[in-house]
Design a protein around this motif. Structure first.
Motif, PDB file in Angstrom:
ATOM      1  N   VAL A 161      27.792  22.647 -11.057  1.00  0.00           N
ATOM      2  CA  VAL A 161      27.855  21.915  -9.795  1.00  0.00           C
ATOM      3  C   VAL A 161      26.424  21.664  -9.329  1.00  0.00           C
ATOM      4  O   VAL A 161      25.625  22.593  -9.227  1.00  0.00           O
ATOM      5  N   ALA A 162      26.094  20.391  -9.058  1.00  0.00           N
ATOM      6  CA  ALA A 162      24.700  20.035  -8.748  1.00  0.00           C
ATOM      7  C   ALA A 162      24.501  19.539  -7.321  1.00  0.00           C
ATOM      8  O   ALA A 162      23.410  19.079  -6.975  1.00  0.00           O
ATOM      9  N   ALA A 163      25.524  19.585  -6.475  1.00  0.00           N
ATOM     10  CA  ALA A 163      25.381  19.105  -5.091  1.00  0.00           C
ATOM     11  C   ALA A 163      26.267  19.934  -4.168  1.00  0.00           C
ATOM     12  O   ALA A 163      27.337  20.403  -4.561  1.00  0.00           O
ATOM     13  N   ASN A 164      25.788  20.099  -2.938  1.00  0.00           N
ATOM     14  CA  ASN A 164      26.518  20.855  -1.929  1.00  0.00           C
ATOM     15  C   ASN A 164      26.745  19.994  -0.692  1.00  0.00           C
ATOM     16  O   ASN A 164      26.109  18.941  -0.519  1.00  0.00           O
ATOM     17  N   VAL A 165      27.635  20.455   0.167  1.00  0.00           N
ATOM     18  CA  VAL A 165      27.920  19.736   1.406  1.00  0.00           C
ATOM     19  C   VAL A 165      26.640  19.610   2.237  1.00  0.00           C
ATOM     20  O   VAL A 165      25.891  20.578   2.404  1.00  0.00           O
ATOM     21  N   GLY A 166      26.378  18.417   2.697  1.00  0.00           N
ATOM     22  CA  GLY A 166      25.189  18.156   3.504  1.00  0.00           C
ATOM     23  C   GLY A 166      24.032  17.587   2.724  1.00  0.00           C
ATOM     24  O   GLY A 166      23.072  17.064   3.317  1.00  0.00           O
ATOM     25  N   ASP A 167      24.091  17.648   1.386  1.00  0.00           N
ATOM     26  CA  ASP A 167      23.011  17.103   0.567  1.00  0.00           C
ATOM     27  C   ASP A 167      23.019  15.577   0.638  1.00  0.00           C
ATOM     28  O   ASP A 167      24.080  14.942   0.637  1.00  0.00           O
ATOM     29  N   ARG A 168      21.834  15.013   0.694  1.00  0.00           N
ATOM     30  CA  ARG A 168      21.692  13.564   0.550  1.00  0.00           C
ATOM     31  C   ARG A 168      21.581  13.244  -0.938  1.00  0.00           C
ATOM     32  O   ARG A 168      20.772  13.838  -1.650  1.00  0.00           O
TER      33      ARG A 168
END
Length: 427
Positions: free
Chosen positions: A212-219
Motif C-alpha cells: 500500500v503506497a498511499a494513506n488517507v489525506g495524501d495528495r
C-alpha cells in the motif's frame, strides 16, 4: 456596554489621563441655552459653569444695565432661539430692540438666527437650531438704541482626544461618501466534492494486496501508484494507480487483504474546487436566481470566499424541505473541507446610495441614532436620519455632508469619553 467595550473605554480613560487630556466639560465647556443649554455669560465674554438664569429659565446676559434672556424653545416645537429684553432689571417690550444670534459650529461653519418680536412680549427666530446644540455663540442685541454683545461657548456631545491616544485605542475615521446597499439573504450550506471529480479506485484483477503506497489525506497525482496487487490469474504483481490528481479520502486496502473488482481500494477526489450547496427556505427562494454574488464564510475561522450562484436546483432537499442553490468556490489552499457547514450571504440586488457609513459607526446617543465626526483632534456627535441598510452598511439620509470624517472603528469609545466628560447633555 459589554465587558470588552467597558475594558476598552477604561483603557481610553487611562490613556487620556496619562497624556494630560482634558475633556471639554472639565475645561469650562458644556451646558445649555435654557434650563439645559450652556454656561452663564455675563459681560462681554463669559463661560461660567453655572449660568445666571432669567425669569423664563433662560441664560441671562447682562451688560451696562441692559440684559437679554436667551433660551432655546423646544417644548413641543422644533428648537428655536427665544429672547426677552430688560433694562435695569425691568422687562421691556419685544419692540424695544432686536436680537441676533451668530453661531460657529465645529469645522468653522457659520449659522445666523435673527429673532423677531412676538405678541407675548418675547422675540423668537423662525430658523431652527439643529442638533447638536454645540457651538461658539455670539449674541448681538440693540436695546433702545444701545448695541451690546456677548460671546461664549456652548458645547455638547463633544470631546477632544489626543491623536496618539486615538491611535492606540484603535479609533479610526473615514470620509463619508456614496456606496451600495445590498438586498441580502443569510443562508446556511454544506461543502461537497464536485460531481465528476471523485474517483473510486478498484483493482483490475482480484488478488492479494502486496503493498500500500498511499494513506488517507495524501495528495496524489494522476498515474501515481497507490497499491500493488498480485493477480490471481497471472500470479504477477501489477500497480493500482490514481486516475486523477487529488486527495485520498478513503482507503480500504491493507497488505494481505484480497482485492476484488467490485470493492474500491481507494477514493480519490479533486478538491481544488468545491460545491457549496446552500439551503434556501420559504419565499426567499422566489427572489434568488443564478448569477447573483455570494459571500461564503467558513465557520471554523471566519474566512470568506467570493463567488457567484451557478444554479438553483429544481428539486427540494428531502430532510429540510429547502430549495438548494449551488455555487462553486476555489479551494487551492485545501482549507475548505468537504462535509463542513458554512454560512453564506446571497446578494439579490444592489442599490446606489449618496451617503453610506459602516454599521460600526452607529451609536445610540440620547434618543438619537448617531455617528461621531472628527475635526482636528475634536470629536462631536451627529444625529443622523437613516435609510436602507444591509449586513455591513447603512444609508444616511441627513445629518452628514459628503467628506465628513466619521469614526468607523471604536466609535463606542468616543461616546464613552463624551459621557464621562459630562458633555452628553440631556434635554
Amino acid at each position: 456596554m459589554n465587558l470588552r467595550e467597558l475594558s476598552a473605554a477604561c483603557a481610553l480613560t487611562l490613556l487620556l489621563a496619562a497624556c494630560g487630556g482634558k475633556p471639554d466639560a472639565e475645561a469650562g465647556h458644556g451646558g445649555d441655552e435654557s434650563g439645559a443649554h450652556g454656561p452663564d455669560a455675563g459681560g462681554e465674554h463669559a463661560a461660567a459653569e453655572d449660568p445666571t438664569k432669567g425669569a423664563h429659565g433662560g441664560r441671562l446676559l447682562e451688560q451696562g444695565g441692559y440684559a437679554v434672556e436667551l433660551a432655546i424653545a423646544e417644548d413641543g416645537t422644533p428648537p428655536r432661539y427665544q429672547a426677552w429684553l430688560y433694562r435695569d432689571g425691568k422687562p421691556l417690550p419685544a419692540s424695544a430692540g432686536t436680537v441676533e444670534v451668530r453661531l460657529k459650529r465645529l469645522g468653522n461653519i457659520a449659522e445666523h438666527h435673527l429673532l423677531k418680536p412676538l405678541d407675548d412680549g418675547s422675540l423668537m427666530a423662525s430658523s431652527i437650531v439643529g442638533e447638536p446644540h454645540s457651538f461658539d455663540v455670539e449674541v448681538v442685541a440693540t436695546i433702545q438704541g444701545k448695541t451690546v454683545r456677548w460671546a461664549y461657548d456652548s458645547y455638547e456631545g463633544r470631546t477632544t482626544i489626543d491623536p496618539k491616544v486615538a491611535q492606540e485605542s484603535g479609533i479610526r475615521v473615514a470620509p463619508v461618501g456614496p456606496g451600495v446597499i445590498a438586498d441580502e439573504h443569510e443562508v446556511q450550506g454544506l461543502l461537497t466534492p464536485m460531481e465528476g471529480r471523485v474517483a473510486q479506485v478498484a483493482a483490475r484483477f482480484p488478488g492479494p494486496v502486496r503493498r500500500v503506497a498511499a494513506n488517507v489525506g495524501d495528495r496524489v497525482r494522476a498515474g501515481q501508484v497507490l497499491a500493488v496487487v498480485e493477480s490471481n490469474i497471472s500470479l504477477t504483481n501489477y500497480s493500482v494507480t490514481s486516475p486523477i490528481s487529488g486527495v485520498v479520502l478513503a482507503r480500504n486496502a491493507a497488505v494481505g487483504t484480497v482485492a476484488s473488482e467490485s470493492s474500491p481500494l481507494f477514493e480519490v477526489a479533486d478538491l481544488s474546487s468545491l460545491w457549496v450547496d446552500l439551503h434556501v427556505f420559504g419565499s426567499d427562494a422566489q427572489h434568488i436566481t443564478a448569477g447573483v454574488p455570494v459571500t461564503v464564510t467558513r465557520l471554523s475561522d471566519g474566512a470568506t470566499a467570493e463567488t457567484t450562484l451557478e444554479r438553483v436546483l429544481p428539486g427540494t432537499a428531502t430532510a429540510s424541505q429547502s430549495t438548494v442553490a449551488r455555487a462553486t468556490i476555489n479551494n487551492h489552499d485545501g482549507l475548505w473541507r468537504p462535509g463542513s457547514a458554512v454560512k453564506a450571504r446571497i446578494t439579490v440586488a444592489q442599490q446606489q446610495a449618496a451617503m453610506v457609513v459602516p454599521l460600526t459607526a452607529l451609536q445610540t446617543f440620547r434618543d438619537w441614532e448617531a455617528v461621531f465626526i472628527r475635526v482636528g483632534d475634536t470629536y462631536e456627535v451627529r444625529p443622523v436620519e437613516l435609510g436602507k441598510r444591509d449586513a455591513q452598511r447603512v444609508e444616511v439620509l441627513s445629518g452628514l455632508k459628503g467628506g465628513d470624517q466619521v469614526v468607523v472603528e471604536q466609535s463606542y469609545l468616543v461616546k464613552a469619553d463624551i459621557e464621562k466628560s459630562g458633555a452628553s447633555h440631556d434635554h
